[in-house]
Scaffold this active site. Structure first.
Site, mmCIF file in Angstrom:
data_model
loop_
_atom_site.group_PDB
_atom_site.id
_atom_site.type_symbol
_atom_site.label_atom_id
_atom_site.label_comp_id
_atom_site.label_asym_id
_atom_site.label_seq_id
_atom_site.Cartn_x
_atom_site.Cartn_y
_atom_site.Cartn_z
ATOM 1 N N ASN A 185 0.835 -1.200 0.000
ATOM 2 C CA ASN A 185 0.000 0.000 0.000
ATOM 3 C C ASN A 185 0.872 1.254 0.000
ATOM 4 O O ASN A 185 1.950 1.286 0.603
ATOM 5 C CB ASN A 185 -1.031 -0.002 1.134
ATOM 6 C CG ASN A 185 -0.466 -0.311 2.509
ATOM 7 O OD1 ASN A 185 0.585 -0.928 2.646
ATOM 8 N ND2 ASN A 185 -1.175 0.114 3.533
ATOM 9 N N GLU B 95 0.304 5.270 0.577
ATOM 10 C CA GLU B 95 -0.654 6.291 0.996
ATOM 11 C C GLU B 95 -0.280 7.682 0.481
ATOM 12 O O GLU B 95 0.798 7.876 -0.104
ATOM 13 C CB GLU B 95 -0.756 6.258 2.532
ATOM 14 C CG GLU B 95 -1.289 4.902 2.995
ATOM 15 C CD GLU B 95 -1.501 4.797 4.492
ATOM 16 O OE1 GLU B 95 -1.021 5.670 5.248
ATOM 17 O OE2 GLU B 95 -2.167 3.822 4.894
ATOM 18 N N CYS C 280 -4.068 0.499 -2.450
ATOM 19 C CA CYS C 280 -3.937 -0.732 -1.671
ATOM 20 C C CYS C 280 -2.840 -1.632 -2.243
ATOM 21 O O CYS C 280 -2.479 -1.534 -3.429
ATOM 22 C CB CYS C 280 -5.250 -1.498 -1.679
ATOM 23 S SG CYS C 280 -6.530 -0.773 -0.637
ATOM 24 N N GLU D 117 -3.047 -4.783 -2.978
ATOM 25 C CA GLU D 117 -3.564 -5.632 -4.061
ATOM 26 C C GLU D 117 -3.542 -4.880 -5.390
ATOM 27 O O GLU D 117 -3.216 -5.447 -6.432
ATOM 28 C CB GLU D 117 -4.999 -6.078 -3.756
ATOM 29 C CG GLU D 117 -5.136 -6.922 -2.498
ATOM 30 C CD GLU D 117 -5.398 -6.085 -1.238
ATOM 31 O OE1 GLU D 117 -4.872 -4.969 -1.138
ATOM 32 O OE2 GLU D 117 -6.119 -6.591 -0.371
ATOM 33 N N CYS E 150 -10.154 -5.101 0.841
ATOM 34 C CA CYS E 150 -11.273 -4.156 0.928
ATOM 35 C C CYS E 150 -12.234 -4.398 -0.239
ATOM 36 O O CYS E 150 -11.927 -5.135 -1.182
ATOM 37 C CB CYS E 150 -10.756 -2.713 0.923
ATOM 38 S SG CYS E 150 -10.245 -2.120 -0.709
HETATM 39 N N1 THU Z 1 -5.199 -1.679 2.716
HETATM 40 C C1 THU Z 1 -4.654 -2.457 1.738
HETATM 41 O O1 THU Z 1 -3.567 -2.153 1.217
HETATM 42 N N2 THU Z 1 -5.322 -3.565 1.345
HETATM 43 C C2 THU Z 1 -6.476 -3.998 1.909
HETATM 44 O O2 THU Z 1 -7.069 -4.929 1.422
HETATM 45 C C3 THU Z 1 -6.988 -3.344 3.129
HETATM 46 C C4 THU Z 1 -6.483 -1.968 3.341
HETATM 47 C C5 THU Z 1 -4.470 -0.489 3.147
HETATM 48 C C6 THU Z 1 -5.066 0.823 2.691
HETATM 49 C C7 THU Z 1 -4.498 1.783 3.717
HETATM 50 O O3 THU Z 1 -3.208 2.192 3.270
HETATM 51 C C8 THU Z 1 -4.339 0.949 4.968
HETATM 52 O O4 THU Z 1 -4.415 -0.413 4.553
HETATM 53 C C9 THU Z 1 -5.398 1.211 6.020
HETATM 54 O O5 THU Z 1 -6.673 1.135 5.475
#
Ligand code: THU
Length: 130
Positions: free
Chosen positions: A39, A41, A50, A52, A83
């Protein structure tokens, strides 16, 4: 290297100054090659991506289009689920029987089929009356 190991390794590169929640994803594509993502941000929070999504982008950038297996891992108390948006992104490139394994850092795992990850998924068939 297993998909779990690859996901744990790439997770270390996650850029998470806001959530401090590192996620790693590793997928195997039809060729057998493994693609990974973490991920990333952004200070404009909705612009974050994310793990994935990163792995899927790496697969597409390499010219592949078919996921055969996917693992996602985070330091969660229970295996971390993709998510909602990532479930749709996975369904774009994985058939209904493909296994998605949610994992915690300690190796705890929960595996589901794509069909069960996103029941009633919107797909190309829903656009057939165009
Ligand atoms: N996140 C992911 O990278 N993948 C997921 O399936 C769940 C959430 C990340 C997004 C964000 O950077 C952090 O987790 C908190 O939500």
């Amino acid at each position: 290297m297993t998909l779990f190991e690859a996901a744990c390794a790439v997770r270390e590169n996650a850029y998470v100054p806001y959530s401090e929640f590192k996620v790693g994803a590793a997928l195997r594509a039809a060729s057998g090659r493994v693609y990974t993502g973490c991920n990333v941000e952004n200070v404009a929070y909705p612009e974050g991506t994310c793990a994935e999504a990163g792995a899927i982008a790496a697969m597409c950038a390499a010219g592949e289009r078919e996921i055969t297996e996917l693992v996602v891992v985070a330091d969660s108390p229970s295996p971390v689920p993709p998510c909602g948006g990532c479930r749709q992104k996975i369904a774009e490139f994985a058939g209904p029987e493909v296994k998605v394994t949610m994992m915690a850092l300690d190796g705890t795992a929960h595996t589901v089929r794509v069909a069960d990850l996103l029941p009633g998924a919107f797909g190309p068939a829903h656009m057939e009356k165009r």
